[in-house]
Design an enzyme around this catalytic site. Structure first.
Site, PDB file in Angstrom:
ATOM      1  N   ASN A  12       0.803  -1.233   0.000  1.00 54.16           N
ATOM      2  CA  ASN A  12       0.000   0.000   0.000  1.00 54.16           C
ATOM      3  C   ASN A  12       0.835   1.282   0.000  1.00 54.16           C
ATOM      4  OD1 ASN A  12       0.756  -0.459   2.663  1.00 54.16           O
ATOM      5  ND2 ASN A  12      -1.147   0.336   3.526  1.00 54.16           N
ATOM      6  N   GLU A  52       3.807  -4.173  12.392  1.00 54.83           N
ATOM      7  CA  GLU A  52       2.871  -3.054  12.196  1.00 54.83           C
ATOM      8  C   GLU A  52       1.692  -3.649  11.445  1.00 54.83           C
ATOM      9  OE1 GLU A  52       0.847  -0.635  10.480  1.00 54.83           O
ATOM     10  OE2 GLU A  52       2.557   0.168   9.350  1.00 54.83           O
ATOM     11  N   CYS A  79      -3.258   1.497   6.814  1.00 55.43           N
ATOM     12  CA  CYS A  79      -3.558   0.839   8.102  1.00 55.43           C
ATOM     13  C   CYS A  79      -4.136   1.828   9.108  1.00 55.43           C
ATOM     14  CB  CYS A  79      -2.287   0.245   8.698  1.00 55.43           C
ATOM     15  SG  CYS A  79      -1.560  -0.990   7.650  1.00 55.43           S
ATOM     16  N   GLU A 123       8.150   2.718  14.447  1.00 52.10           N
ATOM     17  CA  GLU A 123       8.925   3.115  13.275  1.00 52.10           C
ATOM     18  C   GLU A 123       8.958   4.629  13.211  1.00 52.10           C
ATOM     19  OE1 GLU A 123       6.969   0.941  10.000  1.00 52.10           O
ATOM     20  OE2 GLU A 123       8.641  -0.456  10.185  1.00 52.10           O
TER      21      GLU A 123
HETATM   22  C1  SIN Z   1       0.355   1.963   6.631  1.00 54.81           C
HETATM   23  O1  SIN Z   1      -0.751   2.009   6.176  1.00 54.81           O
HETATM   24  O2  SIN Z   1       0.884   0.877   6.911  1.00 54.81           O
HETATM   25  C2  SIN Z   1       1.196   3.185   6.885  1.00 54.81           C
HETATM   26  C3  SIN Z   1       0.407   4.426   6.942  1.00 54.81           C
HETATM   27  C4  SIN Z   1       1.255   5.637   7.224  1.00 54.81           C
HETATM   28  O3  SIN Z   1       2.489   5.573   7.232  1.00 54.81           O
HETATM   29  O4  SIN Z   1       0.670   6.686   7.479  1.00 54.81           O
END
Ligand code: SIN
Length: 493
Positions: free
Chosen positions: A165, A265, A299, A471
């Site tokens: 993604n 994550e 996410c 992270e």
């Molecule tokens: C993710 O969807 O895994 C990362 C989203 C983000 O870095 O804002």
């Protein structure tokens, strides 16, 4: 210009066609194989290229290369590692258009989203360039004649398993701390979006990082076996995975066999709450930012949107009016704001969540149509029941589902009624409520009066079944080091 002229030599219309790499990368060399898998454009379903379908033997070769490189890279002076990262940052900016093009070709996201993602990735590299020279240990109080020190040592070879993604955001967020701390890596890139990752690693090498420090394994049919190898091989010291909770649990169980350091994550299913005292334009803007970034495939996307009874009609009308302005389409097209989903199965799931909510009494007030196998109109649903499918499963698509609530106590309980806890958002102008709700939400990251929480300077990560480890931010290199105690006594007794 969005694309250069497409030719057989430059099929993706890049400024620098050599960034389109259809090979794995081990020890700095391109690796091909007899069996390959196809990579498709999500907007059309057409094939854009192939990649080697590598198996366990090749994965072991990549691990061996990373292990050999670690023996010298761990001694690289911090300033040299910082220089590599600064050079990489400059190269990412120089090649930003090509990297955005690769993202649109293979991930499908709209051009604006892709350009923003490249800048986001570059910011992590810049941040970790700073952290490379701040890997300070500790000097502790002496205990009798003994002097006590804590050293920060690179953990070793890291297996980095990436999602599709954020094809450049996630590799940057994992590889940059690897380089900052003096570790080495084997990167398992997603079969859907290998090319942006491969271009990133090509730029890592152009930045002067020695061969073998960052290796890339491409695989599709052997995904499970390669994943098992990367999580059980004794030469791997650390595993970092971004993806689903289901797969995260499998990888964690495998990595337990050799007790590897692990960061996960995982899934989000984020709640977003609009209180009656919210500033509604801010709440609408924040909801758009959180829910619809990357067509809802992040996410941290809001998945369950709880709106107070007193502002429900006003908020839903304002949100629907903004969502109706979105233009879904192929990512390269002018004016398109939201690209297709990654594949048909992803779109099927969104339509299933939509149908389930409607079957439970919800109404569509914006969008609601599927335009192709992968393209869904950004959609707003009202009168959604708190117990429908999308409350328990992450939708991962452009569907904003508005659920009513009447008290703070009730909505906090609903928000926390989830096995996962990555991000949570709320909108309120009451200072007491802001602290109370921020503390009450069972998530790793809270956005109060904002829908955009991610940036290189802050620790990204969840609680509950959203995983563990951070992270970015000051904690971002902790995941890649071991703290080693050294006690120095008196040589003369
Ligand atoms: C993710 O969807 O895994 C990362 C989203 C983000 O870095 O804002």
């Amino acid at each position: 210009m969005r694309l250069q002229t497409l030719t057989p030599e430059n099929p993706l219309g890049l400024d620098d066609p050599s960034l389109f790499i259809q090979c794995a990368i081990v020890n700095g060399a391109h690796v091909a194989s007899e069996t390959t898998f196809a990579v498709d454009n999500p907007a059309t379903g057409e094939q854009i290229g192939t990649c080697p379908d590598l198996g366990i033997d090749e994965a072991r070769g990549a691990i061996d290369a990373a292990h050999a490189a670690f023996q010298s890279f761990k001694h690289t002076p911090a300033l040299e590692r910082q220089a590599h990262l600064l050079k990489l940052h400059a190269l990412l900016l120089t090649h930003a258009d090509d990297l955005a093009r690769l993202i649109v070709w293979e991930n499908g996201k709209a051009w604006g989203d892709a350009v923003a993602e490249v800048a986001y990735a570059a910011s992590y590299v810049l941040w970790f360039a700073g952290e490379a020279v701040r890997q300070n240990g500790e000097v502790l109080p002496p205990s009798g004649v003994n002097r006590n020190f804590v050293l920060r040592a690179p953990v070793g070879v890291c297996a980095l398993l990436l999602p599709w993604n954020f094809p450049i955001g996630m590799i940057a967020r994992k590889v940059a701390p690897v380089l900052a701390t003096g570790c080495t890596a084997v990167v398992k890139v997603p079969a859907e979006t290998p090319y942006t990752n491969l271009a990133f690693v090509e730029l890592v090498h152009r930045a002067g990082v020695p061969p073998g420090v960052v290796n890339v394994v491409t695989t599709h049919a052997h995904l499970v076996a390669v994943g098992a190898e990367l999580t059980t091989n004794p030469k791997i010291a650390k595993v970092s995975f971004t993806g689903s909770t289901r797969v995260g649990k499998i990888l964690a169980a495998q990595a337990a066999s050799t007790l590897k350091k692990l960061s996960l994550e995982l899934g989000g299913n984020a709640p977003l709450i609009v209180f009656a005292d919210a500033h509604l334009p801010t709440a609408v803007a924040g909801t758009l930012a959180s829910k619809f970034r990357g067509s809802g495939q992040t996410c941290v996307c809001a998945n369950r949107i709880y709106v107070h009874d007193d502002v429900y009609e006003q908020f839903s009308a304002a949100l629907a009016a903004e969502v109706a302005k979105f233009v879904p389409g192929a990512g390269f097209e002018d004016g398109v704001t939201h690209g297709p989903l990654i594949h048909k199965a992803a779109a099927d799931k969104v339509m299933q969540h939509l149908a389930d909510a409607v079957a439970h009494g919800a109404r569509v007030v914006a969008g609601g149509k599927r335009l192709s196998d992968t393209l869904i109109q950004p959609t707003v649903l009202v009168d959604v029941e708190p117990d429908c499918l999308l409350s328990t499963e992450e939708t991962f698509g452009p569907l904003a589902a508005l659920i009513r609530f009447s008290t703070e106590e009730e909505v906090v309980a609903l928000a926390n009624r989830s096995e996962v806890g990555l991000a949570g958002y709320f909108f309120s102008c009451d200072a007491d409520r802001i602290w109370r709700v921020a503390e009450a939400l069972e998530v790793g990251m809270v956005g109060a009066n904002t829908g955009a929480i991610s940036n290189a300077m802050v620790p990204f990560g969840g609680v509950k079944e959203s995983g563990y480890g951070k992270e970015g931010g000051r904690d971002g290199t902790d995941e890649y080091v071991v703290k080693k105690l050294v006690v120095v006594g008196s040589a003369l007794g």
